[in-house]
Design a protein around this motif. Structure first.
Motif, PDB file in Angstrom:
ATOM      1  N   LEU A  58       0.785  -1.151   0.068  1.00 38.96           N
ATOM      2  CA  LEU A  58      -0.080   0.007   0.064  1.00 38.96           C
ATOM      3  C   LEU A  58       0.752   1.296  -0.026  1.00 38.96           C
ATOM      4  CD1 LEU A  58      -2.883  -0.905   2.023  1.00 38.96           C
ATOM      5  CD2 LEU A  58      -2.999  -0.903  -0.168  1.00 38.96           C
ATOM      6  N   ALA A  59       2.049   1.268   0.734  1.00 38.08           N
ATOM      7  CA  ALA A  59       2.993   2.526   0.617  1.00 38.08           C
ATOM      8  C   ALA A  59       3.456   2.780  -0.681  1.00 38.08           C
ATOM      9  CB  ALA A  59       4.178   1.991   1.680  1.00 38.08           C
ATOM     10  N   GLU A  60       3.787   1.677  -1.458  1.00 38.84           N
ATOM     11  CA  GLU A  60       4.140   1.390  -2.931  1.00 38.84           C
ATOM     12  C   GLU A  60       3.027   2.086  -3.729  1.00 38.84           C
ATOM     13  OE1 GLU A  60       7.526   1.603  -2.771  1.00 38.84           O
ATOM     14  OE2 GLU A  60       7.148   1.599  -4.904  1.00 38.84           O
ATOM     15  N   ARG A  61       1.515   1.878  -3.339  1.00 37.85           N
ATOM     16  CA  ARG A  61       0.427   2.136  -4.392  1.00 37.85           C
ATOM     17  C   ARG A  61       0.305   3.695  -4.115  1.00 37.85           C
ATOM     18  NH1 ARG A  61      -4.685   2.974  -5.099  1.00 37.85           N
ATOM     19  NH2 ARG A  61      -5.833   1.466  -6.254  1.00 37.85           N
ATOM     20  N   PHE A  62       0.437   4.178  -3.018  1.00 38.16           N
ATOM     21  CA  PHE A  62       0.291   5.611  -2.638  1.00 38.16           C
ATOM     22  C   PHE A  62       1.526   6.354  -3.196  1.00 38.16           C
ATOM     23  CE2 PHE A  62      -2.833   4.043   0.763  1.00 38.16           C
ATOM     24  CZ  PHE A  62      -3.655   4.755   0.414  1.00 38.16           C
ATOM     25  N   LYS A  63       2.753   5.834  -3.347  1.00 36.82           N
ATOM     26  CA  LYS A  63       3.675   6.483  -4.230  1.00 36.82           C
ATOM     27  C   LYS A  63       3.360   6.477  -5.558  1.00 36.82           C
ATOM     28  CE  LYS A  63       8.029   5.119  -3.582  1.00 36.82           C
ATOM     29  NZ  LYS A  63       8.898   4.061  -3.198  1.00 36.82           N
ATOM     30  N   CYS A  64       2.494   5.613  -6.117  1.00 40.21           N
ATOM     31  CA  CYS A  64       2.244   5.555  -7.555  1.00 40.21           C
ATOM     32  C   CYS A  64       1.157   6.550  -7.757  1.00 40.21           C
ATOM     33  CB  CYS A  64       1.706   4.350  -7.905  1.00 40.21           C
ATOM     34  SG  CYS A  64       2.841   3.183  -8.265  1.00 40.21           S
ATOM     35  N   THR A  65       0.077   6.778  -6.707  1.00 35.06           N
ATOM     36  CA  THR A  65      -1.302   7.571  -6.960  1.00 35.06           C
ATOM     37  C   THR A  65      -0.754   9.092  -6.815  1.00 35.06           C
ATOM     38  OG1 THR A  65      -1.890   6.922  -4.621  1.00 35.06           O
ATOM     39  CG2 THR A  65      -3.168   5.915  -6.270  1.00 35.06           C
ATOM     40  N   ARG A  66       0.145   9.178  -5.807  1.00 38.41           N
ATOM     41  CA  ARG A  66       0.852  10.666  -5.696  1.00 38.41           C
ATOM     42  C   ARG A  66       1.430  11.050  -7.034  1.00 38.41           C
ATOM     43  NH1 ARG A  66       2.128   9.234  -0.142  1.00 38.41           N
ATOM     44  NH2 ARG A  66       3.958   8.534  -0.769  1.00 38.41           N
ATOM     45  N   GLN A  67       1.986  10.247  -7.697  1.00 39.88           N
ATOM     46  CA  GLN A  67       2.700  10.536  -9.206  1.00 39.88           C
ATOM     47  C   GLN A  67       1.686  10.633  -9.991  1.00 39.88           C
ATOM     48  OE1 GLN A  67       6.355   8.271 -10.430  1.00 39.88           O
ATOM     49  NE2 GLN A  67       6.081   7.317  -8.652  1.00 39.88           N
ATOM     50  N   VAL A  68       0.604   9.875  -9.805  1.00 40.24           N
ATOM     51  CA  VAL A  68      -0.516  10.169 -10.910  1.00 40.24           C
ATOM     52  C   VAL A  68      -1.103  11.696 -10.579  1.00 40.24           C
ATOM     53  CG1 VAL A  68      -2.819   9.497 -11.392  1.00 40.24           C
ATOM     54  CG2 VAL A  68      -1.085   7.786 -11.242  1.00 40.24           C
ATOM     55  N   GLY A  69      -1.448  11.880  -9.267  1.00 37.41           N
ATOM     56  CA  GLY A  69      -1.936  13.129  -8.907  1.00 37.41           C
ATOM     57  C   GLY A  69      -1.069  14.390  -9.442  1.00 37.41           C
ATOM     58  N   ARG A  70       0.336  14.229  -9.225  1.00 38.19           N
ATOM     59  CA  ARG A  70       1.183  15.339  -9.943  1.00 38.19           C
ATOM     60  C   ARG A  70       1.111  15.440 -11.415  1.00 38.19           C
ATOM     61  NH1 ARG A  70       5.061  14.127  -5.686  1.00 38.19           N
ATOM     62  NH2 ARG A  70       5.853  12.542  -6.858  1.00 38.19           N
TER      63      ARG A  70
END
Lengths: 105, 105
Positions: A39-51
């Motif tokens: 999940l920590a990795e997943r949120f790293k991905c979604t933060r990148q998607v957001g940016r």
């Protein structure tokens, strides 16, 4: 012989049951650790998607994508004998958190 | 030269951004698949715990265990840069589902 065995089982059962409980809990803890790291990795991905979306003026929410994600996870859940309803609730729970994170940025 | 590069970047950006979005979504999907499979394993463990407790007359809920689990997951979350509040909410979400499953048995 049968009676001897069953006596021994009765004597040993509480200790065996407790050992088995500790063993199962250790597996649950290992699985939880793995899930937290994923999940920590997943949120790293979604933060990148957001940016990425913010930088390129892409819409923040993509409901088509969400429909595809839900369908996909429900199928995966069925394959792995997990309740598909739960898999959908789980994805919604995670997506809500992603939306909350994006709003707080 | 700088101007050339920036022109090229502007032209390429929407396509690059879209490719990057698809790439990130593929990673998110992979991580979700892994999590679903781990959760399927986790529910297998908790079903066994439920059966074991029922067979041996152990109490269904162990609030001390829950406190330890929450503390442990919050620490793990901090280590992996995941919001500890979210990790706790996540564990509560999963435990609620376990309790629901046990009740339906």
């Amino acid at each position: 012989m049968t009676s001897d065995l069953s006596t021994r089982q009765d004597d040993a059962a509480p200790q065996d049951a407790h050992s088995r409980l500790l063993e199962l809990r250790a597996s649950i803890d290992n699985l939880d650790s793995a899930v937290v790291h994923l999940l920590a990795e997943r949120f790293k991905c979604t933060r990148q998607v957001g940016r990425l979306k913010a930088e390129h003026g892409m819409p923040a929410v993509d409901s088509d994508r969400e429909v595809v994600q839900i369908r996909r996870l429900r199928l995966l859940a069925e394959e792995s004998h997990l309740d598909p309803e739960f898999a959908e609730k789980f994805l919604t729970f995670i997506i809500d958190e992603v939306v909350r994170n994006h709003r707080s940025l």
